[in-house]
Design a protein around this motif. Sequence first.
Motif: not given
Length: 359
Positions: A59, A76, A79, A81
């Motif tokens: 992040n 991840m 998100g 990411t």
Amino acid sequence: MTELGSPEGELNIVAWAGYIERGETMEAFDWVTSYEKSTGCNVKVKTAGTSDEMVALMNQGGFDIVTASGDASLRMIAGETVQEINTDLIPSWNTIDKRLQDAVWHTVDGKHYGTPYAWGSNVLMYNTDAFGDKVPDSWNVVWEEQMLADGKSNKNRVQAFDGPIHIADAAMYLMYHNPELGIKDPYELTEDQYQASLNLLRQQRELVGRYWHDAFMQMDDFTNEGFVASGSWPFQVNLLKPNLPIASVIPKEGATGWADTTMVHAEAKNLNCAYLWMEHQLSSNLQSDLAAWFGAVPVVPAKCVGSDLLGPEGCKINGIDNFDKIMFWKTPVASCKTQESCVPYYRWVTDYIAVLGGR
């Protein structure tokens, strides 16, 4: 990405300890040098001790790839990411174990978000002098106070993993010993099942001399601080065995485990080097050597043969036949399959911190 371009000259990796070796720890184990020579991509590694640390580092940014376990990968992906990968740009993709190619911890809605790296089980590591001739057949040696063969209590001589995913180990233990709780998956817990797991962790806290997440610190503890039992990784066992009375076992309750995936940061600056690494991890000596070094199982079954370091029985010893018995780490979510609703991971994080703090 639809086609590879020129390598950028650098690759920044977040990885578990022991996953990225260039012969500095032990000369025989080196799968980085050949990659650097063939691609011109200079490898830089940041070691992470827990999945939460990996997620935080990714992040934060500045990294190209991460060797993520299942309790980090879906977070991840959700998100954003990490990015979807193009498996057509990885020539050796089809050599991957078919059970892993579409695994749920890196495949969402038919899209792949990473390349399988290695898998294996967590093990009960123990000191054979403390346990005498008896091989422990249960995880109870780290959950319940008891006298050991050396005439001493296990209290303050056991360790436990300090990541929130350790709650799953408590749930797995209860799944075996308290079937009336109705736990079907240690990562999918109703509120009652979850509270029972937390209570077991509070009980364990009275026994634990130290919580660990750094593999090398755990090895130092078993070498110099008198610890005799803990959940661990085959990596520590293999390094300690030559010099200490150390052994490991998967007890009757089973084991949690890890199936790790190389995932590419959504804003990776060195995308070509990242794709070249994912091919390298499948086609080079990495799979067999990592298996020998870490006590893992190659994601490419063909790499189980022909390696002097791994040996002809290496994959069998490391548990290739135990795939269906391992409860692989995954991210707990509220909308779960085995229960009407489950306690999500953010609760695991805050409540485990509370347990560590004595609450």
